[in-house]
Design an enzyme around this catalytic site. Sequence first.
Site, PDB file in Angstrom:
ATOM      1  N   ASN A  12       0.874  -1.175   0.000  1.00 30.25           N
ATOM      2  CA  ASN A  12       0.000   0.000   0.000  1.00 30.25           C
ATOM      3  C   ASN A  12       0.910   1.224   0.000  1.00 30.25           C
ATOM      4  O   ASN A  12       1.493   1.557   1.034  1.00 30.25           O
ATOM      5  CB  ASN A  12      -0.892  -0.021   1.254  1.00 30.25           C
ATOM      6  N   TRP A  13       1.011   1.853  -1.159  1.00 32.85           N
ATOM      7  CA  TRP A  13       1.939   2.988  -1.272  1.00 32.85           C
ATOM      8  C   TRP A  13       1.424   4.222  -0.533  1.00 32.85           C
ATOM      9  O   TRP A  13       2.167   5.186  -0.366  1.00 32.85           O
ATOM     10  CB  TRP A  13       2.150   3.350  -2.735  1.00 32.85           C
ATOM     11  N   LYS A  14       0.161   4.205  -0.141  1.00 34.31           N
ATOM     12  CA  LYS A  14      -0.466   5.395   0.450  1.00 34.31           C
ATOM     13  C   LYS A  14      -0.252   6.585  -0.493  1.00 34.31           C
ATOM     14  O   LYS A  14      -0.204   6.404  -1.699  1.00 34.31           O
ATOM     15  CB  LYS A  14       0.077   5.684   1.854  1.00 34.31           C
ATOM     16  N   HIS A  99      -9.621   1.111   4.657  1.00 32.76           N
ATOM     17  CA  HIS A  99      -8.355   1.314   5.378  1.00 32.76           C
ATOM     18  C   HIS A  99      -8.617   2.239   6.563  1.00 32.76           C
ATOM     19  O   HIS A  99      -9.438   3.158   6.476  1.00 32.76           O
ATOM     20  CB  HIS A  99      -7.311   1.923   4.430  1.00 32.76           C
ATOM     21  N   GLU A 101      -7.089   4.661   7.685  1.00 33.91           N
ATOM     22  CA  GLU A 101      -6.885   6.094   7.405  1.00 33.91           C
ATOM     23  C   GLU A 101      -8.115   6.680   6.707  1.00 33.91           C
ATOM     24  O   GLU A 101      -8.451   7.843   6.895  1.00 33.91           O
ATOM     25  CB  GLU A 101      -5.597   6.281   6.585  1.00 33.91           C
ATOM     26  N   GLU A 171      -5.630  -5.028  10.380  1.00 32.86           N
ATOM     27  CA  GLU A 171      -4.614  -4.000  10.583  1.00 32.86           C
ATOM     28  C   GLU A 171      -4.925  -3.238  11.869  1.00 32.86           C
ATOM     29  O   GLU A 171      -5.713  -2.280  11.857  1.00 32.86           O
ATOM     30  CB  GLU A 171      -4.626  -3.012   9.407  1.00 32.86           C
ATOM     31  N   GLY A 177       2.118   2.174  10.683  1.00 34.63           N
ATOM     32  CA  GLY A 177       3.053   3.286  10.533  1.00 34.63           C
ATOM     33  C   GLY A 177       3.738   3.681  11.835  1.00 34.63           C
ATOM     34  O   GLY A 177       4.381   4.721  11.912  1.00 34.63           O
ATOM     35  N   SER A 213       3.156  -2.292  10.403  1.00 32.59           N
ATOM     36  CA  SER A 213       4.594  -2.326  10.683  1.00 32.59           C
ATOM     37  C   SER A 213       5.237  -3.679  10.405  1.00 32.59           C
ATOM     38  O   SER A 213       6.096  -4.139  11.164  1.00 32.59           O
ATOM     39  CB  SER A 213       4.864  -1.879  12.130  1.00 32.59           C
ATOM     40  N   GLY A 234       2.666  -1.237   4.270  1.00 35.86           N
ATOM     41  CA  GLY A 234       2.710   0.201   3.992  1.00 35.86           C
ATOM     42  C   GLY A 234       4.136   0.669   3.758  1.00 35.86           C
ATOM     43  O   GLY A 234       4.694   0.529   2.672  1.00 35.86           O
ATOM     44  N   GLY A 235       4.745   1.231   4.798  1.00 32.67           N
ATOM     45  CA  GLY A 235       6.071   1.851   4.666  1.00 32.67           C
ATOM     46  C   GLY A 235       7.104   0.982   3.980  1.00 32.67           C
ATOM     47  O   GLY A 235       7.857   1.457   3.114  1.00 32.67           O
TER      48      GLY A 235
HETATM   49  C1  PEP Z   1      -0.875   0.158   5.836  1.00 33.94           C
HETATM   50  O1  PEP Z   1      -0.894   1.345   5.551  1.00 33.94           O
HETATM   51  O2  PEP Z   1      -1.773  -0.571   5.402  1.00 33.94           O
HETATM   52  C2  PEP Z   1       0.204  -0.341   6.696  1.00 33.94           C
HETATM   53  C3  PEP Z   1       0.132  -1.578   7.129  1.00 33.94           C
HETATM   54  O3  PEP Z   1       1.224   0.521   6.967  1.00 33.94           O
HETATM   55  P1  PEP Z   1       2.644   0.164   7.672  1.00 33.94           P
HETATM   56  O4  PEP Z   1       3.122  -1.126   7.090  1.00 33.94           O
HETATM   57  O5  PEP Z   1       3.515   1.319   7.342  1.00 33.94           O
HETATM   58  O6  PEP Z   1       2.368   0.046   9.143  1.00 33.94           O
END
Ligand code: PEP
Length: 251
Positions: A12-14, A99, A101, A171, A177, A213, A234-235
């Site tokens: 997930n590039w966000k 998601h 967010e 999640e 994040g 994470s 994500g990251g």
């Molecule tokens: C996400 O945004 O779906 C996510 C899992 O982010 P991260 O891996 O950065 O915690």
Amino acid sequence: MSKQRTKRVIGNWKMHGRLAANVALLNEVVQGAGPVPAGTAIGVCVPFPYLAQVQQQLDGSRVAWGAQDVSAHEQGAYTGEVAAAMVAEFGARYAIVGHSERRAYHGERSEVVAQKALRALSAGLTPVVCVGETLDEREAGATERVVGAQLDAVLDAMTAEQVASIVVAYEPVWAIGTGKSATAGQAQQVHAFLRARLAAKGAPDVSLLYGGSVKPDNAVELFAQPDIDGGLIGGAALKAEDFLAICRAAN
Ligand code: PEP
């Protein structure tokens, strides 16, 4: 417990990326995907404007692509929104819906998430339905109530056959994040709960991803859990080396 389900790692590039940087990242991912076991499905969910770019660059590779949201509406006067059918026109496979967010910053309720998931399915996309509790909810002992209600809103809107075609991502909001992943035991406990809910709906083999994470150094232990079928990343999806290491950990 069946471990025959498809393993899957989706990035997930966000709201990250630029045309030139994307070329480099996608090239590295495609070129480095060789050692990832063939049974692991790989995907990246990118901002809408980059769908054409990823289609051009990933078409014919083993890396699928998708969007991070779709509208709950089919089409019409919804300025700024993007229909699932539009996303599908770019060869996309996935659409993330619900998601945390989106839930937190755009007030998306679970009923809207269910509508979005249905729109995605109708357009031929695989919705990646996200559920997760906040830290306060976890500390109040409400994790199962919260994620159960989020999942039920989607399951109640679908037939068993439709449910069998979705992907679910657990999640925990406090892990996204933050660098603070759930332990493998914590994640497995919630996944087992979600798996039972899906089984009761007649869809026990839905792909259940963990997100929050995930890094190369915790992916192996997380993905070894019986009800964790891979990750939503994500990251770490923004660094080809890390993303590929996580993909390799999934089988
Ligand atoms: C996400 O945004 O779906 C996510 C899992 O982010 P991260 O891996 O950065 O915690």
